[in-house]
Design an enzyme around this catalytic site. Structure first.
Site, PDB file in Angstrom:
ATOM      1  N   THR A   1       1.425  10.258   4.069  1.00  0.00           N
ATOM      2  CA  THR A   1       0.678  11.277   3.511  1.00  0.00           C
ATOM      3  C   THR A   1      -0.568  11.599   4.246  1.00  0.00           C
ATOM      4  O   THR A   1      -1.335  12.335   3.845  1.00  0.00           O
ATOM      5  CB  THR A   1       0.364  10.904   2.066  1.00  0.00           C
ATOM      6  OG1 THR A   1       0.380   9.522   2.010  1.00  0.00           O
ATOM      7  CG2 THR A   1       1.560  11.344   1.354  1.00  0.00           C
TER       8      THR A   1
ATOM      9  N   LYS B   1      -8.505   6.164   6.315  1.00  0.00           N
ATOM     10  CA  LYS B   1      -7.332   5.612   5.807  1.00  0.00           C
ATOM     11  C   LYS B   1      -7.823   4.467   5.030  1.00  0.00           C
ATOM     12  O   LYS B   1      -8.748   3.541   5.316  1.00  0.00           O
ATOM     13  CB  LYS B   1      -6.695   5.007   7.092  1.00  0.00           C
ATOM     14  CG  LYS B   1      -5.732   6.024   7.845  1.00  0.00           C
ATOM     15  CD  LYS B   1      -4.782   5.655   8.934  1.00  0.00           C
ATOM     16  CE  LYS B   1      -3.938   6.628   9.511  1.00  0.00           C
ATOM     17  NZ  LYS B   1      -3.426   6.048  10.555  1.00  0.00           N
ATOM     18  N   GLY B   2      -7.112   4.404   3.647  1.00  0.00           N
ATOM     19  CA  GLY B   2      -7.684   3.204   2.900  1.00  0.00           C
ATOM     20  C   GLY B   2      -8.756   3.401   2.001  1.00  0.00           C
ATOM     21  O   GLY B   2      -9.180   2.641   1.152  1.00  0.00           O
TER      22      GLY B   2
ATOM     23  N   ASP C   1       0.880  -0.929   0.020  1.00  0.00           N
ATOM     24  CA  ASP C   1      -0.014  -0.040   0.025  1.00  0.00           C
ATOM     25  C   ASP C   1       0.818   1.208   0.029  1.00  0.00           C
ATOM     26  O   ASP C   1       2.144   1.121   0.149  1.00  0.00           O
ATOM     27  CB  ASP C   1      -0.932  -0.135   1.187  1.00  0.00           C
ATOM     28  CG  ASP C   1      -1.781   1.288   1.555  1.00  0.00           C
ATOM     29  OD1 ASP C   1      -2.342   1.697   0.265  1.00  0.00           O
ATOM     30  OD2 ASP C   1      -1.716   1.755   2.497  1.00  0.00           O
ATOM     31  N   LEU C   2       0.446   2.370  -0.256  1.00  0.00           N
ATOM     32  CA  LEU C   2       1.090   3.651  -0.467  1.00  0.00           C
ATOM     33  C   LEU C   2       1.055   4.590   0.884  1.00  0.00           C
ATOM     34  O   LEU C   2       1.927   4.497   1.625  1.00  0.00           O
ATOM     35  CB  LEU C   2       0.797   4.645  -1.555  1.00  0.00           C
ATOM     36  CG  LEU C   2       1.524   5.908  -1.736  1.00  0.00           C
ATOM     37  CD1 LEU C   2       3.150   5.641  -2.227  1.00  0.00           C
ATOM     38  CD2 LEU C   2       1.057   6.705  -2.860  1.00  0.00           C
ATOM     39  N   ASP C   3      -0.139   5.136   0.973  1.00  0.00           N
ATOM     40  CA  ASP C   3      -0.358   6.065   2.033  1.00  0.00           C
ATOM     41  C   ASP C   3      -0.356   5.256   3.449  1.00  0.00           C
ATOM     42  O   ASP C   3      -0.973   4.259   3.605  1.00  0.00           O
ATOM     43  CB  ASP C   3      -1.468   6.948   1.879  1.00  0.00           C
ATOM     44  CG  ASP C   3      -1.579   7.759   0.499  1.00  0.00           C
ATOM     45  OD1 ASP C   3      -0.803   8.356   0.284  1.00  0.00           O
ATOM     46  OD2 ASP C   3      -2.772   7.450  -0.107  1.00  0.00           O
TER      47      ASP C   3
ATOM     48  N   LYS D   1     -11.239  -0.875  -1.682  1.00  0.00           N
ATOM     49  CA  LYS D   1     -10.846  -1.555  -0.565  1.00  0.00           C
ATOM     50  C   LYS D   1     -12.026  -1.456   0.577  1.00  0.00           C
ATOM     51  O   LYS D   1     -12.503  -0.354   0.808  1.00  0.00           O
ATOM     52  CB  LYS D   1      -9.475  -1.371   0.238  1.00  0.00           C
ATOM     53  CG  LYS D   1      -8.491  -1.246  -0.692  1.00  0.00           C
ATOM     54  CD  LYS D   1      -7.195  -0.667   0.074  1.00  0.00           C
ATOM     55  CE  LYS D   1      -5.946  -0.587  -0.997  1.00  0.00           C
ATOM     56  NZ  LYS D   1      -4.947   0.040  -0.521  1.00  0.00           N
TER      57      LYS D   1
ATOM     58  N   ASN E   1      -3.265   9.766  -6.944  1.00  0.00           N
ATOM     59  CA  ASN E   1      -2.039  10.341  -7.000  1.00  0.00           C
ATOM     60  C   ASN E   1      -0.920   9.539  -6.670  1.00  0.00           C
ATOM     61  O   ASN E   1       0.387  10.220  -6.531  1.00  0.00           O
ATOM     62  CB  ASN E   1      -2.320  11.447  -5.940  1.00  0.00           C
ATOM     63  CG  ASN E   1      -3.468  12.455  -6.273  1.00  0.00           C
ATOM     64  OD1 ASN E   1      -3.381  12.761  -7.133  1.00  0.00           O
ATOM     65  ND2 ASN E   1      -4.135  12.500  -5.062  1.00  0.00           N
TER      66      ASN E   1
ATOM     67  N   GLU F   1       0.051  -3.505   4.538  1.00  0.00           N
ATOM     68  CA  GLU F   1      -1.073  -2.287   4.811  1.00  0.00           C
ATOM     69  C   GLU F   1      -0.916  -1.577   6.027  1.00  0.00           C
ATOM     70  O   GLU F   1      -0.895  -2.118   7.122  1.00  0.00           O
ATOM     71  CB  GLU F   1      -2.382  -3.089   4.699  1.00  0.00           C
ATOM     72  CG  GLU F   1      -3.116  -2.894   3.121  1.00  0.00           C
ATOM     73  CD  GLU F   1      -3.580  -1.621   2.991  1.00  0.00           C
ATOM     74  OE1 GLU F   1      -3.633  -0.816   3.938  1.00  0.00           O
ATOM     75  OE2 GLU F   1      -3.879  -1.396   1.859  1.00  0.00           O
ATOM     76  N   ASP F   2      -1.652  -0.629   6.233  1.00  0.00           N
ATOM     77  CA  ASP F   2      -1.751   0.175   7.378  1.00  0.00           C
ATOM     78  C   ASP F   2      -3.456   0.483   7.506  1.00  0.00           C
ATOM     79  O   ASP F   2      -3.733   1.073   8.767  1.00  0.00           O
ATOM     80  CB  ASP F   2      -1.301   1.604   7.527  1.00  0.00           C
ATOM     81  CG  ASP F   2      -1.999   2.433   6.546  1.00  0.00           C
ATOM     82  OD1 ASP F   2      -2.073   2.265   5.210  1.00  0.00           O
ATOM     83  OD2 ASP F   2      -2.000   3.721   6.933  1.00  0.00           O
TER      84      ASP F   2
ATOM     85  N   SER G   1      -2.513   0.604  -4.240  1.00  0.00           N
ATOM     86  CA  SER G   1      -3.221   1.706  -3.515  1.00  0.00           C
ATOM     87  C   SER G   1      -4.594   2.226  -4.045  1.00  0.00           C
ATOM     88  O   SER G   1      -4.846   2.381  -5.101  1.00  0.00           O
ATOM     89  CB  SER G   1      -2.249   2.868  -3.683  1.00  0.00           C
ATOM     90  OG  SER G   1      -2.743   4.120  -3.196  1.00  0.00           O
ATOM     91  N   ALA G   2      -5.276   2.751  -3.005  1.00  0.00           N
ATOM     92  CA  ALA G   2      -6.726   3.431  -3.445  1.00  0.00           C
ATOM     93  C   ALA G   2      -6.529   4.903  -4.034  1.00  0.00           C
ATOM     94  O   ALA G   2      -7.093   5.363  -4.466  1.00  0.00           O
ATOM     95  CB  ALA G   2      -7.465   3.492  -2.225  1.00  0.00           C
ATOM     96  N   SER G   3      -5.282   5.687  -3.883  1.00  0.00           N
ATOM     97  CA  SER G   3      -4.852   6.716  -4.494  1.00  0.00           C
ATOM     98  C   SER G   3      -4.753   6.954  -5.823  1.00  0.00           C
ATOM     99  O   SER G   3      -4.241   6.082  -6.508  1.00  0.00           O
ATOM    100  CB  SER G   3      -3.782   7.250  -3.478  1.00  0.00           C
ATOM    101  OG  SER G   3      -3.292   8.688  -4.142  1.00  0.00           O
TER     102      SER G   3
ATOM    103  N   ARG H   1     -11.071   8.645  -2.492  1.00  0.00           N
ATOM    104  CA  ARG H   1     -11.358  10.079  -2.389  1.00  0.00           C
ATOM    105  C   ARG H   1     -13.072  10.317  -2.034  1.00  0.00           C
ATOM    106  O   ARG H   1     -13.649  11.250  -1.296  1.00  0.00           O
ATOM    107  CB  ARG H   1     -10.923  10.780  -3.219  1.00  0.00           C
ATOM    108  CG  ARG H   1     -10.997  12.071  -3.143  1.00  0.00           C
ATOM    109  CD  ARG H   1     -10.281  12.997  -4.312  1.00  0.00           C
ATOM    110  NE  ARG H   1      -9.094  12.276  -4.920  1.00  0.00           N
ATOM    111  CZ  ARG H   1      -8.670  12.594  -6.126  1.00  0.00           C
ATOM    112  NH1 ARG H   1      -9.278  13.463  -6.694  1.00  0.00           N
ATOM    113  NH2 ARG H   1      -7.717  11.971  -6.414  1.00  0.00           N
TER     114      ARG H   1
END
Ligand code: BG6
Ligand code: MG
Length: 218
Positions: free
Chosen positions: A17, A45-46, A9-11, A145, A118, A169-170, A114-116, A49
């Protein structure tokens, strides 16, 4: 030995972020006349948007027309991008690069899940794009997710069976997505919140090479 793949995962896993997402959502909430706390930001989180804005409007007891909704989605992202613009590799979370290098040296396929929307510009900013064989982000999925779609696409892109993939994952939604995909879920963050994960670590500094090796040879 079966081929394994690693999905990050990213963020909150690679970069912190969440604080920028929070500042951008808080600005919007304040403009609309209500508070948005750090505790409430945990719910974001996760989460995509669109879903975040729905939750935010719920918190503020706001109903929006489609036009307002679309406008606020854009506004939040413009503010978020202003924070991202200034990011550099100093914002990579501790020992992420060590883990990526360890896997890369062993020729293990690595994906971003990632869900982002960006994700790619952020990886570029922090100079980590070169580690990823596949990037699956908010632009590539139709279901957010905890649906496993993002991780299943990543596994497919890596050419690895889902049950031979490891996910870092966070977010609770992300751990649930990994579990639904039948992947090994490794939580980065609070073990009490992320109690559905197969393993828990506060951060990558707690994850030694022996553990990584055991995942590769699982
Ligand atoms: C996730 C974050 O990675 O991406 C969420 O944890 C965020 O908080 C989501 O809402 C979507 O991000 P973006 O960059 O497309 O707005
Ligand atoms: Mg995350």
């Amino acid at each position: 030995m079966e081929k394994v793949g690693f999905i990050f995962d990213l963020d909150g896993v690679i970069v912190d972020t969440a604080k920028y997402h929070y500042l951008a959502w808080r600005k919007l909430a304040n403009e609309l006349g209500f508070e948005f706390t750090k505790e409430q930001n945990e719910l974001f989180k996760g989460v995509s948007r669109k879903k975040c804005l729905e939750i935010l409007l719920d918190i503020g007891n706001f109903t929006a027309t489609q036009n307002q909704f679309d406008k606020w989605m854009v506004e939040k992202n413009v503010d978020y991008l202003a924070y991202i613009e200034k990011m550099n590799s100093s914002e990579i979370l501790p020992d992420v690069v060590r883990v990526l290098k360890y896997l890369k040296n062993k020729n293990i396929p690595i994906a971003l899940g990632s869900a982002s929307k960006n994700a790619r510009p952020i990886l570029e900013k922090v100079d980590l794009l070169l580690y990823f064989d596949s990037i699956v982000d908010g632009n590539s999925v139709t279901k957010a997710k905890p649906d496993p779609e993002v991780f299943l696409i990543a596994a497919n892109n890596l050419g690895v069976a889902p049950n031979s993939c490891v996910v870092f994952e966070d977010a609770v939604a992300g751990i649930q997505a990994a579990n639904k995909a039948k992947m090994l879920s490794i939580a980065i963050g609070d073990a009490e919140i992320l109690n559905e994960a197969d393993y828990n670590f506060n951060d990558f500094t707690e994850m030694n090479d022996d553990f990584l090796e055991s995942l590769i040879n699982k």
